[in-house]
Design an enzyme around this catalytic site. Sequence first.
Site, short mmCIF file in Angstrom:
data_model
loop_
_atom_site.label_atom_id
_atom_site.label_comp_id
_atom_site.label_asym_id
_atom_site.label_seq_id
_atom_site.Cartn_x
_atom_site.Cartn_y
_atom_site.Cartn_z
CE LYS A 103 -3.62 -0.03 2.72
NZ LYS A 103 -4.83 -0.03 1.87
NE ARG B 1 -7.60 2.88 4.48
CZ ARG B 1 -8.01 4.12 4.27
NH1 ARG B 1 -7.13 5.11 4.31
NH2 ARG B 1 -9.28 4.37 4.03
N GLY C 290 -8.41 -7.24 4.30
CA GLY C 290 -9.27 -7.45 5.46
C GLY C 290 -8.63 -8.17 6.63
CG MET D 261 -2.99 -7.27 9.35
SD MET D 261 -1.29 -6.87 8.92
CE MET D 261 -1.42 -6.58 7.18
CG HIS E 267 -14.21 -10.50 4.29
ND1 HIS E 267 -14.57 -11.78 4.62
CD2 HIS E 267 -12.90 -10.38 4.61
CE1 HIS E 267 -13.53 -12.41 5.13
NE2 HIS E 267 -12.51 -11.58 5.15
CB CYS F 220 6.19 -41.20 -10.09
SG CYS F 220 7.00 -42.42 -9.04
CE1 TYR G 153 8.31 -39.74 -15.16
CE2 TYR G 153 10.22 -40.24 -16.54
CZ TYR G 153 9.33 -40.61 -15.54
OH TYR G 153 9.43 -41.84 -14.93
#
Length: 899
Positions: A26, A96, A105, A107, A468, A844, A864
């Site tokens: 942010k 914030r 959502g 924190m 949310h 595998c 592979y």
Amino acid sequence: MTTWVFTFGDGKAEGTAGMRDLLGGKGANLAEMANLGLPVPPGFTITTEVCRHFYAHGRSYPDDLKAQVEAALDHVGGLTGRRFGNDANPMLVSVRSGARASMPGMMDTILNLGLNDVTVVAVATQSGNARFAWDSYRRFIQMYSNVVLDLDHHAFEEILEQTKDRRGYLLDTDMTAEDWQEIVVDYKALVERELERPFPQDAHEQLWGAIGAVFSSWMNTRANTYRRLHGIPESWGTAVNIQAMVFGNMGDSSATGVAFTRNPSTGEKALYGEFLVNAQGEDVVAGIRTPQDITEAARLAARSDKPSLEQLMPACFSEFLDICGKLERHYRDMQDVEFTIERGKLWMLQTRAGKRTAKAALKIAVEMAAEGLISREEAIGRIEPSSLDQLLHPTIDPKAERRIMASGLPASPGAACGEIVFSSDEAEQLKAIGRKVILVRVETSPEDIHGMHASEGILTTRGGMTSHAAVVARGMGKPCVSGAGGLRVDYAAQTMTAAGKTLAKGDVITIDGSTGQVLIGEVAMLQPELSGDFARLMEWADAIRRMKVRTNAETPADARAARQFGAEGIGLCRTEHMFFDEGRIVAVREMILADSEKDRRTALAKLLPMQRQDFVELFEIMHGLPVTIRLLDPPLHEFLPHTDEEIAAVSAAMGVPAAKLKERAEALHEFNPMLGHRGVRLAISYPEIAEMQARAIIEAAAIAGKATGAPVVPEIMVPLVFAKAELDLVKGRIDAMAAAVEKETGVKIAYHVGTMIELPRAAIMAGKIAETAEFFSFGTNDLTQTTYGLSRDDAASFLNAYLGRGIIEVDPFVSLDTEGVGELVKLAAERGRATRPGIKLGICGEHGGDPASIAFCEKVGLDYISCSPFRVPIARLAAAQSALASGGGAAAMRRTENA
């Protein structure tokens, strides 16, 4: 001196987008928007380094932080013409969180900080809007009391609802300035009653309380859960962003909203979002009021009678549209933005890469590559391989009857069916015992994240497309229907009611996250078709990757599904799975109970045609692609009945005394069967078993090759080898069977014999074993067990403690331990190649479908990877990304683009 604080605003910033590790996502993006000259309210970011200091020093701050914060407040005040903490001309701020990775959502956020009994009057006077001032104050008291003072926000909501009921109001917007003043008095009384001290009035005390709460929220339960689910390290910490407030709740010329520059559910190139007039940001996602569409096209599509932002505030809309385009071009990705309009002035509060469904991610990546915004390599790198799981979710069969109970918003695509549960804790409990549930809530909050993760899908009665529930469900790939306003949920009675119908906890419903419908009962579903954008991106990925992708399959259904998903052969066919079929388990048990080799061969002769037909089907489906068949691996006692009831049933079916069955089962009992009489040891003790299987494989190869016209070259794999001599003995039997079949049929079948490397000794002796083995397949499930000395079936009871204490970073059965087990894989690969330069190497175990493990396989140079059918697309994409990361895919991509 360490710089703990970075400012932004007025067209410049001390940070940039490249500083997200220090400033958080942010903070870095606010700085970048300011540098781009966009209208960003001024503010400053306290770095993630302070968060790390906070936890390393008993939740205390660096000595010089306070002075830097005060200087930043003065700087921001100078830009706004206001002063923080000043009674007559107060500057209000928001506080914030902002971690390096987006954690929507998870924190805490606080708005309107700086209001108190004195400054609220000044704000009312300066704005000329007393209602706005007192509304902002009550919001601040409620947020601050919940986040900082740890009081339950429901207690405040109850006061508000009771006041509205007394006044006869329906909406918060019906409240007057005098009503809000009364609410403030009641809120403050609640705080003083609960805490035995008044609500803090000093702005600086409020600020440091809020800063501490945001840093503390980095370690709250919901943030910890989110980090665990998304692999975000605790050590990253969060930044704190403090920003001058702008207000969307100053009347009808003000608004607030959330938007995506492209549709996060479908990927369509169209602005997508919602807003509210006369509101603050939390109102949009809280679901208290129904949001309005931003664009006129979206309003018409939704058949809404509420005006769009485009219609209501055309000048602001036009400016916003231009900014969204600029941000998308600048970041070269779809953006999730938050904005506020204060008395006709647009402000940008946030931009970040938008969360999106896998379907949307594919469309956005492919279309941005076509638009020239990003390269094809970048498009491949934009898709999280594990997210492709979302595309494999079923959809409702169009022919199925739909008994519609209610409708809401199609918040996250796909369909899901399960029992109704009304609490996240119960969802988690039922999931743990294998039950499928739909989590039904009035609205979800970050505290519901564990229940959302445990459920098949989510249904809420409140909230929009950016609520949310919607955002988190899309990120998890869970179907979600939000805002089903016709539903009434009664938590006390554990019921949900709509259109005169009532369903209770435990009743089964189906939700359609693509249409928003809630359906009664279990509804038939269809598997998705993978085409369009998926096919295009997979085509690009296939052109880049070096490693082949095979599947683990032993049934025709699995083999066909894997081929549809792009598998290039079978890397593991577990033949023992074929023995449990009801039609052949009796013959298997006869073989195990036989007293002599002759009797065993008689029983095996019954199994031969069944095994041969199994292999014919697999070879025909694979049509000449490589198929690796593992000889019988598990201990024989696994095929015998164990309970008295099961023994009696087998005794009757076979005409064998129950006492003999019990005696044989006891004779075969082992204290540690995982390390007992299994794998190659069975083939040495009972070579006739390996002979039957080898004959079935060679004969099937001849039949399938003739039927399809595609020569079959089977790969016969001997499990659990620790010495070359073991492999030599079994290979001798296989070669003898191949020669016998050639003599009988006149058809010579080419085949390869190899082994699984699943014991540490086998890895160490790989150079010697490779003198005989033509290929190695790393069975990393057992190799992990034998390297760690862990039982995969029992380790879950204590591995969580190891993870929680940081002893290990990830469950080694989920993602390959590259330092220990990986070192053995690397050693075996090097020694095997030293002996036999062209030896084929693959993996595998379950790790073959794990993107992190696939990256390691690319580094080691395996040929592979093999995984379950539904993880084949994930493996194809992860293999391409690994090739790009190693530098090997770039040339292939250029050749593809020039073709």
